[in-house]
Each structure stands twice: as C-alpha cells, then as structure tokens.
Design a protein around this motif. Sequence first.
Motif, short mmCIF file in Angstrom:
data_model
loop_
_atom_site.label_atom_id
_atom_site.label_comp_id
_atom_site.label_asym_id
_atom_site.label_seq_id
_atom_site.Cartn_x
_atom_site.Cartn_y
_atom_site.Cartn_z
N ASP A 46 0.89 -1.15 0.00
CA ASP A 46 0.00 0.00 0.00
C ASP A 46 0.94 1.21 0.00
OD1 ASP A 46 -2.82 0.44 0.06
OD2 ASP A 46 -2.73 1.08 2.15
N HIS A 48 0.71 5.16 -0.49
CA HIS A 48 -0.11 6.35 -0.69
C HIS A 48 0.70 7.65 -0.70
CE1 HIS A 48 -3.66 3.92 -0.18
NE2 HIS A 48 -3.46 3.67 1.10
N HIS A 81 -1.70 6.31 6.66
CA HIS A 81 -0.93 5.06 6.71
C HIS A 81 -0.18 4.85 5.41
CE1 HIS A 81 -4.67 3.96 4.68
NE2 HIS A 81 -3.97 3.01 4.08
N ASP A 113 -8.86 5.02 -3.88
CA ASP A 113 -8.28 4.00 -3.00
C ASP A 113 -8.11 2.70 -3.78
OD1 ASP A 113 -7.10 3.20 -0.69
OD2 ASP A 113 -8.91 3.21 0.55
ZN ZN Z 1 -4.44 2.13 2.27
#
Ligand code: ZN
Length: 206
Positions: A46, A48, A81, A113
């Motif tokens: 992940d 971001h 996060h 997302d």
């Molecule tokens: Zn995430």
Amino acid sequence: MNALVIIDVQNDFMPYGSLGVPDGQSIVPVINKIQPYYDLVVATQDWHPQDHISFASKHPGKKPFDNIELAGSNQVLWPDHCVQGTEGAMFHPDLETRKLAAIFRKGMDPQVDSYSGFYDNRHLISTGLAGYLRDKGISDVHFCGLASDICVYFTIRDAVMEGFSATLVEDASRPLNAETFEILKKEMKGMGVKIYTSEYLNFVSE
Ligand code: ZN
Ligand code: VGL
C-alpha cells in the motif's frame, strides 16, 4: 506453476503501526516458512501519497473509520498510513524479501483508494499483476498478508475474476475485523477459493 502473493506486510499494519491489525506480526514467520514452496513469490505495498483521499485527515470534521460517499461509492476513512517512502510503508523488518521477484504498489492515485493488488477500487486501473502472473505461466495463486478482510479479500476476488485458482493461507493472514472476516470467508468459499493453513500446503498439489 504456483505463486505466493504477499499483501501489505508493512509496518503501519502491524499492532505498533498507525492502522494496526491485531496480531499482525505473528504472520511474518509463517510467511517466511512457506516461501520456499512456491515457484514465484511477489508482494504488494500500500503506497499512498501523503494527501491520499482515504485519509480522515484530508476531510475536515471526519475521524478515522468514518464512512463517506466518494464518487458514488462508500469510502472508509483511515488514519494516515503507508505514506510513500516512510517507515510505516516499509515491509516488517523480519519479512524475508530476498525471494521477492517483484513488488506491486497500489493506492498511488491521490483520488482513488486501492485495496486489491490487481485493480483500484473503481476497477479502472490495473497494477499489471494479472498479466505478470500469466506471463510467468502461473495458474495457481496463494495469498497471505494484511488485512484478510480488506486488501487480501479484494485481491482474492479479483484473482478469481481473472481466472486464477486462488488459495488463502489463513494463518499467514490476519483480519482487521474478525467478525467481518468470518462472513467473507464463507463468501470466498462460495466463489471456489480454497482456504488452508500453512501446515497443509505440502499436501496440496494441483
Ligand atoms: Zn491504504
Ligand atoms: C488496507 C485499509 C486501507 C489493507 C489498506 O492493506 O488491508 N486497509 N488501506
């Protein structure tokens, strides 16, 4: 040919991280133990930008775990996060990474997302994972990582849709919400997903 896809085993998803999954750290030795059984091992992260739309901090008056409507769909708001390049976005330090042939990063579009390792949540943009696995001659894909009721679940759904045989290695995964996961487990079984614990993997030959 089989592959193991290790999903989001990153510091922020560990109990000490900003979006901690209960007991998340205990999957690391299990994942390290099973890696030698696979022809190919890849991972997702992940990843971001710091102003990602899924962060509650981007939405004045909202708190983590609130729900909002975003482009006509529900979006859960999360604590910040897995911000690109931060310690929280790094793999757990004990995760064995030497066998990783590739790392697929997701959630990089600030406005969208991406739970699945294959597609963003609108199902518009591919990470290339499906094509990569096919190009490597893989038909049987096993999944593990965090969180089993979110990113692992959505990745498995897309794997089934892409025509792969999909297996969840249950003790190499942990859910954020155990009750949700019990419901999703039934749904996955209904889709033909196999769910095994790591000690049975040696007996599975397909
Ligand atoms: Zn995430
Ligand atoms: C995840 C929530 C937000 C996951 C990623 O890896 O399960 N969950 N971003």
